[in-house]
Design an enzyme around this catalytic site. Structure first.
Site, short mmCIF file in Angstrom:
data_model
loop_
_atom_site.label_atom_id
_atom_site.label_comp_id
_atom_site.label_asym_id
_atom_site.label_seq_id
_atom_site.Cartn_x
_atom_site.Cartn_y
_atom_site.Cartn_z
N TYR A 1 -19.46 -2.01 33.02
CA TYR A 1 -18.67 -1.17 33.42
C TYR A 1 -18.98 0.34 33.60
O TYR A 1 -19.62 0.61 32.59
CB TYR A 1 -17.42 -1.14 32.48
CG TYR A 1 -16.30 -2.35 32.54
CD1 TYR A 1 -15.81 -2.60 33.82
CD2 TYR A 1 -16.01 -3.02 31.50
CE1 TYR A 1 -14.55 -3.49 34.12
CE2 TYR A 1 -15.26 -4.13 31.60
CZ TYR A 1 -14.57 -4.38 32.81
OH TYR A 1 -13.69 -5.35 32.89
N LYS B 1 -5.93 -3.04 -1.10
CA LYS B 1 -5.22 -2.46 0.29
C LYS B 1 -6.06 -2.76 1.34
O LYS B 1 -7.27 -2.95 1.24
CB LYS B 1 -4.76 -1.07 0.02
CG LYS B 1 -6.00 -0.12 0.08
CD LYS B 1 -5.55 1.16 -0.25
CE LYS B 1 -6.84 2.31 -0.38
NZ LYS B 1 -6.74 3.34 -0.91
C1 LIG Z 1 -7.53 3.84 -1.54
C2 LIG Z 1 -7.30 4.51 -2.66
C3 LIG Z 1 -8.38 4.64 -3.96
C4 LIG Z 1 -9.82 3.99 -3.47
O1 LIG Z 1 -10.62 4.99 -2.93
P1 LIG Z 1 -12.19 4.42 -2.65
O2 LIG Z 1 -12.75 5.74 -2.16
O3 LIG Z 1 -12.09 3.34 -1.55
O4 LIG Z 1 -12.93 4.21 -3.96
C5 LIG Z 1 -8.30 5.34 -5.17
N1 LIG Z 1 -6.96 5.84 -5.29
C6 LIG Z 1 -5.84 5.94 -4.27
C7 LIG Z 1 -4.35 6.46 -4.54
C8 LIG Z 1 -6.31 5.24 -2.95
O5 LIG Z 1 -5.20 5.40 -2.06
#
Ligand SMILES: *Cc1c(COP(=O)(O)O)cnc(C)c1O
Length: 377
Positions: free
Chosen positions: A267, A36
C-alpha cells in the site's frame, strides 16, 4: 481451537523467576501482582495462579468483572479493584469478596448499603492523589473521607494508597516528593488510621529505584512480565537479579518472492527495491497488534538474523527483506517478532521504540490480540 499461525508464547518459568526477583527486593512488604489488562497481555488467570503459588498475597485489577473472573478460576487471595467502581457493579464487589479502592465519597453510601444488606463488614482502601494528578482524593480531603468510611455502617478503613507518576526515572525528585507527601498524610491522620491499615504506593519503579517506598505492600506490574519500567537501557543487574522476558511473539513465512530492482511494495508504494530482492511475506499485521507504525522501520528474526520490514504493514500482511541471507529463507520458516532466535533478540522495549510507545503497550497489544500458549521454560 485450531492452531493459529501467529502465536504468543508465555514462559511460566520466567513469570516465576520475575516474581522471585521482586520478592527478593520487597523485604517484608506483601506483594500484590497487578494482573489488570489480562495480565498485561500474559493471561490474568494463568499469571495469578502462578503468582499465588509463589506466595502473592493479593491481586490488582481495574474493574469488578475482572475480579469475578479470578474468583471463578479459584483465586482466593484478596483481589483489589483499583479503578472502576460504579453503583451497577457493587454487587460483584460484594458477591465475589473483592476489595474496593475508593477515590472519593460518591460511592461510599451505596457501598455501605450493599454491605449492610448482606450483613458484611467491607474493608475499604482509600486512593490518595499525592502527586499523580489522575484519580483519588487530595491529601487535604483524605481526613474527611477516612472519617466518613469509619462512620458508615458495614465499612472500615483497611488501607491507604497512592501512585507514583515518575518512579520509572532513577532518582526523580518528584518520586521523593510524592512519597514524602504520602508519609506526611498518614502521619497527620494519626490515630484515625487503624494499626493494621495497609499503606502502599510502590509500583515496579518504586520497588526497583526507590526501595524505601515498599511500605506494607508493593504493586508490581511490568517487572513481573520481564521489562524494566524505565525501558532500555536499564540499570545493569546481573545474574539472578535480572528480569527475564516472558512473552515471545511468533509467526511463519508464508511466501518467499524474488523481485527485480524497482519493485514498489505494498500500500502506498512506500518502499521501492533498489536491487534484485528476496522478500519474505508474513501473515501478521495491525489486526494482531503489529502496528502500522512499524512500516519501514521494524525488524524481525528469521534464520537467526535480523530482517527489516519493507513497505507498509497492512491488516494481515507484512513484508521483510531477506536478500542475500546465507541460509535461504523458505515458506514455513519460524519468524520471531518479539523474543529470541539463535543469538539475536528483539525486546519489547526495542519494538516500543519503533512504535513510539512503551513496553507495556506492546505486551498488551500482542498478548491480548493473539492466541496465547503457555510453555514451561
Ligand atoms: C498498573 C499499576 C501499577 C503497576 O505499575 P508497573 O509500572 O507496571 O509496575 C501499580 N499501581 C497502580 C495503581 C497501577 O494502576
Amino acid at each position: 481451537m485450531s492452531a493459529s499461525i501467529n502465536r504468543v508464547e508465555i514462559s511460566r518459568a520466567a513469570l516465576r523467576h520475575n516474581f522471585r526477583v521482586c520478592r527478593s527486593k520487597a523485604g517484608t512488604a506483601r506483594i500484590m501482582p497487578m494482573v489488570k489488562a489480562d495480565g498485561y497481555g500474559h493471561g490474568m488467570v494463568e499469571c495469578a495462579r502462578i503468582f499465588e503459588a509463589e506466595g502473592a498475597q493479593a491481586f490488582g485489577v481495574a474493574e469488578p468483572s475482572e475480579g469475578a473472573v479470578l474468583r471463578r478460576a479459584g483465586i482466593s487471595r484478596p483481589v483489589f479493584v483499583l479503578v472502576g467502581l460504579v453503583p451497577e457493579n457493587l454487587a460483584d464487589v460484594l458477591d465475589h469478596d473483592l476489595t474496593p479502592v475508593v477515590a472519593d465519597s460518591s460511592i461510599l453510601e451505596e457501598l455501605s448499603r450493599a454491605a449492610v444488606s448482606r450483613g458484611r463488614e467491607v474493608g475499604v482502601h482509600l486512593k490518595v492523589d499525592a502527586g499523580m494528578g489522575r484519580q483519588g482524593v487530595l491529601p487535604g480531603q483524605a481526613g474527611g473521607l477516612v472519617g466518613r468510611i469509619q462512620e458508615l455502617p458495614g465499612l472500615f478503613l483497611a488501607g491507604i494508597m497512592a501512585h507514583f507518576p515518575m518512579a520509572d526515572e532513577y532518582d526523580s525528585p518528584n518520586t521523593r516528593q510524592v512519597f514524602a507527601r504520602f508519609q506526611e498524610l498518614t502521619r497527620t491522620l494519626g490515630d484515625a488510621v487503624p494499626q493494621d491499615c495497609i499503606l502502599h504506593i510502590a509500583n515496579s519503579g518504586g520497588l526497583f529505584h526507590f526501595n524505601e517506598t515498599c511500605l506494607d505492600m508493593i504493586r508490581p506490574g511490568i517487572s513481573l512480565y520481564g521489562c524494566y519500567p524505565e525501558g532500555e537501557p536499564h540499570q545493569v543487574e546481573t545474574g539472578a537479579e535480572t528480569l527475564r522476558p516472558v512473552m515471545r511473539f511468533l509467526t511463519r513465512v508464508i511466501q518467499v518472492r524474488e523481485l527485480p530492482a524497482g519493485s514498489a511494495l505494498g500500500y502506498g508504494r512506500t518502499f521501492v527495491t533498489s536491487r534484485p530482492s528476496t522478500i519474505a511475506v508474513l501473515p501478521v499485521g495491525y489486526e494482531d497488534g503489529y502496528l502500522r507504525r512499524l512500516s519501514n522501520r521494524g525488524e524481525v528474526l528469521v534464520r537467526g538474523r535480523r530482517a527489516r520490514i519493507v513497505g507498509r504493514v497492512s491488516m494481515n500482511l507484512t513484508l521483510v527483506d531477506v536478500t542475500g541471507f546465507a541460509e535461504r529463507v523458505r515458506p514455513g520458516d519460524e519468524v520471531v517478532l518479539l523474543g529470541s532466535q539463535g543469538r539475536e533478540t528483539i525486546s519489547a522495549d526495542e519494538i516500543a521504540g519503533w512504535m513510539e510507545t512503551i513496553s507495556y503497550e506492546v505486551l498488551c497489544l500482542f498478548g491480548n490480540l493473539n492466541n496465547r500458549y503457555y510453555v514451561e521454560e
